[in-house]
Design a protein around this motif. Structure first.
Motif, PDB file in Angstrom:
ATOM      1  N   MET A  35       0.557  -1.450   0.361  1.00  0.00           N
ATOM      2  CA  MET A  35       0.342   0.299  -0.261  1.00  0.00           C
ATOM      3  C   MET A  35       1.178   1.140  -0.085  1.00  0.00           C
ATOM      4  SD  MET A  35      -4.069  -0.482   1.696  1.00  0.00           S
ATOM      5  CE  MET A  35      -2.836  -1.647   3.670  1.00  0.00           C
ATOM      6  N   LEU A  36       2.162   1.319   0.436  1.00  0.00           N
ATOM      7  CA  LEU A  36       3.118   2.201   0.950  1.00  0.00           C
ATOM      8  C   LEU A  36       3.797   2.314  -0.560  1.00  0.00           C
ATOM      9  CD1 LEU A  36       4.965   1.832   3.601  1.00  0.00           C
ATOM     10  CD2 LEU A  36       3.055   3.058   3.213  1.00  0.00           C
ATOM     11  N   ARG A  37       3.672   1.728  -2.313  1.00  0.00           N
ATOM     12  CA  ARG A  37       4.477   1.846  -3.109  1.00  0.00           C
ATOM     13  C   ARG A  37       3.388   1.926  -4.110  1.00  0.00           C
ATOM     14  NH1 ARG A  37       8.793  -2.851  -2.405  1.00  0.00           N
ATOM     15  NH2 ARG A  37      10.175  -1.510   0.343  1.00  0.00           N
ATOM     16  N   SER A  38       1.836   1.280  -4.137  1.00  0.00           N
ATOM     17  CA  SER A  38       1.359   0.807  -5.367  1.00  0.00           C
ATOM     18  C   SER A  38       0.057   1.504  -5.124  1.00  0.00           C
ATOM     19  CB  SER A  38       0.234  -0.299  -5.034  1.00  0.00           C
ATOM     20  OG  SER A  38      -0.747  -0.722  -5.833  1.00  0.00           O
ATOM     21  N   LYS A  39       0.045   1.810  -6.690  1.00  0.00           N
ATOM     22  CA  LYS A  39      -1.210   3.150  -6.826  1.00  0.00           C
ATOM     23  C   LYS A  39      -2.763   2.815  -6.767  1.00  0.00           C
ATOM     24  CE  LYS A  39       1.727   6.360  -9.103  1.00  0.00           C
ATOM     25  NZ  LYS A  39       1.819   6.917 -10.735  1.00  0.00           N
ATOM     26  N   LYS A  40      -2.458   1.459  -6.524  1.00  0.00           N
ATOM     27  CA  LYS A  40      -3.833   0.375  -6.698  1.00  0.00           C
ATOM     28  C   LYS A  40      -4.087   0.056  -5.216  1.00  0.00           C
ATOM     29  CE  LYS A  40      -4.703   1.298 -11.202  1.00  0.00           C
ATOM     30  NZ  LYS A  40      -6.065   2.013 -11.253  1.00  0.00           N
ATOM     31  N   ARG A  41      -3.987   0.336  -4.388  1.00  0.00           N
ATOM     32  CA  ARG A  41      -4.370  -0.089  -3.242  1.00  0.00           C
ATOM     33  C   ARG A  41      -5.537  -1.160  -2.794  1.00  0.00           C
ATOM     34  NH1 ARG A  41      -3.844   4.186   2.305  1.00  0.00           N
ATOM     35  NH2 ARG A  41      -1.347   4.748   1.817  1.00  0.00           N
ATOM     36  N   ASN A  42      -6.249  -0.970  -3.703  1.00  0.00           N
ATOM     37  CA  ASN A  42      -7.078  -1.796  -3.901  1.00  0.00           C
ATOM     38  C   ASN A  42      -7.181  -2.961  -4.336  1.00  0.00           C
ATOM     39  OD1 ASN A  42      -9.297  -0.157  -2.686  1.00  0.00           O
ATOM     40  ND2 ASN A  42     -10.421   0.741  -4.824  1.00  0.00           N
ATOM     41  N   TYR A  43      -6.363  -3.367  -4.886  1.00  0.00           N
ATOM     42  CA  TYR A  43      -5.302  -4.658  -5.361  1.00  0.00           C
ATOM     43  C   TYR A  43      -5.334  -5.457  -4.295  1.00  0.00           C
ATOM     44  CZ  TYR A  43      -4.305  -3.414  -9.935  1.00  0.00           C
ATOM     45  OH  TYR A  43      -4.861  -3.042 -11.525  1.00  0.00           O
ATOM     46  N   TRP A  44      -4.464  -4.847  -3.147  1.00  0.00           N
ATOM     47  CA  TRP A  44      -4.554  -5.687  -1.946  1.00  0.00           C
ATOM     48  C   TRP A  44      -6.257  -5.892  -0.459  1.00  0.00           C
ATOM     49  CZ3 TRP A  44      -6.572  -4.663   3.907  1.00  0.00           C
ATOM     50  CH2 TRP A  44      -5.180  -5.986   4.763  1.00  0.00           C
ATOM     51  N   TRP A  45      -7.370  -4.749  -0.435  1.00  0.00           N
ATOM     52  CA  TRP A  45      -8.273  -5.094  -0.337  1.00  0.00           C
ATOM     53  C   TRP A  45      -8.824  -6.307  -0.836  1.00  0.00           C
ATOM     54  CZ3 TRP A  45     -11.477  -5.279   2.808  1.00  0.00           C
ATOM     55  CH2 TRP A  45     -12.490  -5.246   3.470  1.00  0.00           C
ATOM     56  N   PHE A  46      -9.066  -6.147  -2.644  1.00  0.00           N
ATOM     57  CA  PHE A  46     -10.190  -7.152  -3.418  1.00  0.00           C
ATOM     58  C   PHE A  46      -9.152  -8.573  -2.887  1.00  0.00           C
ATOM     59  CE2 PHE A  46     -11.082  -3.756  -5.901  1.00  0.00           C
ATOM     60  CZ  PHE A  46     -12.020  -3.182  -5.427  1.00  0.00           C
ATOM     61  N   SER A  47      -7.513  -9.072  -2.897  1.00  0.00           N
ATOM     62  CA  SER A  47      -7.222  -9.754  -3.068  1.00  0.00           C
ATOM     63  C   SER A  47      -7.520 -10.650  -1.543  1.00  0.00           C
ATOM     64  CB  SER A  47      -5.631  -9.795  -2.633  1.00  0.00           C
ATOM     65  OG  SER A  47      -4.535 -11.054  -2.325  1.00  0.00           O
ATOM     66  N   LYS A  48      -7.790  -9.889  -0.618  1.00  0.00           N
ATOM     67  CA  LYS A  48      -8.116 -10.001   0.683  1.00  0.00           C
ATOM     68  C   LYS A  48      -9.689 -11.027   0.957  1.00  0.00           C
ATOM     69  CE  LYS A  48      -4.326  -9.742   2.847  1.00  0.00           C
ATOM     70  NZ  LYS A  48      -3.259  -9.218   1.589  1.00  0.00           N
ATOM     71  N   CYS A  49     -10.449 -10.518   0.318  1.00  0.00           N
ATOM     72  CA  CYS A  49     -11.476 -10.270  -0.084  1.00  0.00           C
ATOM     73  C   CYS A  49     -11.825 -12.238  -0.579  1.00  0.00           C
ATOM     74  CB  CYS A  49     -12.710  -9.599  -0.439  1.00  0.00           C
ATOM     75  SG  CYS A  49     -12.699  -8.207   0.213  1.00  0.00           S
ATOM     76  N   LEU A  50     -11.028 -12.179  -1.525  1.00  0.00           N
ATOM     77  CA  LEU A  50     -10.981 -13.014  -2.057  1.00  0.00           C
ATOM     78  C   LEU A  50     -10.461 -14.485  -1.628  1.00  0.00           C
ATOM     79  CD1 LEU A  50      -9.481 -12.864  -6.188  1.00  0.00           C
ATOM     80  CD2 LEU A  50     -11.977 -13.692  -5.335  1.00  0.00           C
TER      81      LEU A  50
END
Length: 274
Positions: free
Chosen positions: A105-120
């Protein structure tokens, strides 16, 4: 898309494969609960042998609607089954948030990737969790000499639950047994993950457990813990929550949690939170 896939496979590897030992407690509890049912029936000298459906109903029955004048007995196996999966999913996600997830989340501009990955990851963990439980029930039914039918045995069910099982002679109740516990657990896991952003993780666990316990006392669709209690489904109790209403409610709540988490993760100050 590739990055989100990598995150998801990372979660599968480090959240499930390398932590597969976390499934041991639920395996032991399931075996113990099934053995207890078999032992109880044998001691009762009941002529009928339990069926596969009887064992399934036993695992997911929960408890009938609470009546204040009667003694309150917490269905410990059901409660453990529901709460333990929340702890499994939440612990990994929260620890990752302050570890590998922090870097993402500090390096990426796509923080949602982390969130959606956790949902999956959440859905995958819950699915595997219930696959294991149902597989154990099926194998136990085979090796214990049970009737390999999903139809319940009336005298067995009446003895174990004080409930007439004649309504379960068809397979309509199977949807409520196989699907609703999975959907409800996914919903609670999503709620716990979303709440972890708003309040401290410890308090999010307390809130989820409180909802489950309140659901045992109050039979209302507003307390979604009731959805995973087969004894409070329309297949056993007229006027109770139906499979359709419970499923739609679960899906709507999950979508709301995904949206809330997606919005909040964009503004989440990971450095300040540490």
């Amino acid at each position: 898309m590739r990055k989100s896939n990598k995150l998801f496979f990372y979660d599968l590897k480090y959240g499930i494969v390398k932590k597969i030992y976390r499934y041991i407690p639920i395996i032991l509890i399931t075996f113990f609960y099934l053995i207890y049912m078999k032992y109880t029936i044998q001691n009762s000298l009941m002529p009928d042998n339990p069926s596969w459906g009887d064992y399934l109903l036993w695992m997911f029955y929960g408890m009938e609607p609470y009546i204040p004048e009667e003694r309150f007995i917490i269905p410990m196996a059901w409660l453990f089954m529901q709460v333990y999966i929340i702890m499994m999913v939440g612990n990994y996600a929260i620890h990752d948030l302050y570890g590998f997830g922090q870097q993402i989340m500090l390096r990426s501009k796509k923080r949602n990737y982390w969130w959606f990955s956790k949902c999956l990851y959440c859905v995958s963990t819950v699915l595997l969790y219930y696959i294991i439980i149902n597989l154990i029930v099926f194998l136990y039914a085979i090796f214990s000499g049970a009737q390999l039918t999903l139809n319940t045995t009336q005298c067995v069910t009446c003895f174990m639950h004080s409930n007439d099982a004649s309504l379960l002679s068809d397979n309509g109740w199977i949807l409520s047994t196989f699907v609703l516990p999975v959907l409800t657990s996914c919903t609670f896991c999503f709620m716990q993950l979303a709440l972890s952003f708003l309040i401290k993780p410890f308090y999010s666990y307390v809130a989820i457990i409180a909802i489950y316990i309140a659901s045992l006392f109050y039979n209302t669709p507003l307390l979604i813990g009731n959805y995973s209690i087969i004894a409070r489904n329309t297949v056993l109790k007229a006027g109770a929550t139906s499979f359709g209403i419970a499923s739609i409610s679960n899906i709507v709540i999950m979508l709301i949690c995904v949206i809330i988490g997606s919005i909040y993760i964009k503004k989440y100050n990971i450095i300040k939170s540490n």
